[in-house]
Motif scaffolding. Structure first.
Motif: not given
Length: 175
Positions: A47, A50-52, A57, A163-164, A166
């Motif tokens: 989290d 940025g992996f949500k 994940s 992710r990028n 976010r």
């Protein structure tokens, strides 16, 4: 020992080494083994990267690493196993890109190497000293290689891209 025997032995060693390392990393994420955070700790970490959602994940990454690693080591469903592991390592490498290439600086060298070895095994196949070979390559057909790699590339591109995005949005909000 002839060339084919050497190749099969080399593939076995590469599968066992790569698969064993991946499986160990995956069990850190899934079960907290070997000093890992388990699903909860890894989920919080994912989290923060940025992996949500982080927990999902962590589960997906843990399964790709542990499952892909075990299957690679066994030489079973090699195209899918190698592709899944390569996808997980692409996500890991993306996290380390800002730190450069070399691992001693926190760079992406190590996950990139594991990802390339996994993809290479997916393409090369497991060799004769494998469960795929013993089962008549039922789970290791030629068409499965591009299909598994393409599916993994699509999913990985989407996940890393989200992710990028976010991270960029968070930076824009801070500025």
């Amino acid at each position: 020992m002839n060339c084919a025997d050497r190749r099969d032995l080399g593939l076995l060693l590469l599968r066992m080494g790569t698969g064993g390392v991946l499986a160990a990393h995956g069990t850190q994420k899934l079960f907290g083994w070997f000093g890992g955070g388990g699903i909860e700790g890894t989920g919080q970490f994912m989290d923060s990267l940025g992996f949500k959602p982080g927990r999902a994940s962590a589960l997906a990454t843990g399964l790709a690493e542990a499952g892909g690693g075990v299957l690679l080591a066994l030489g079973l469903a090699t195209p899918a196993a190698g592709s899944a592991a390569a996808g997980a390592m692409t996500g890991a490498a993306a996290v380390h890109v800002p730190d450069g290439f070399f691992a001693q600086s926190g760079g992406y060298e190590y996950p990139a190497f594991l990802g390339m070895a996994s993809a290479g095994l997916a393409v090369a196949g497991p060799g004769a000293l494998s469960f795929d070979h013993a089962l008549g390559h039922t789970l290791n057909r030629n068409w499965m290689v591009p299909a598994a790699l393409a599916a993994t590339a699509a999913v990985t591109t989407m996940v890393v891209g989200m992710r990028n995005k976010r991270l960029r949005n968070a930076q824009d909000t801070e500025a």
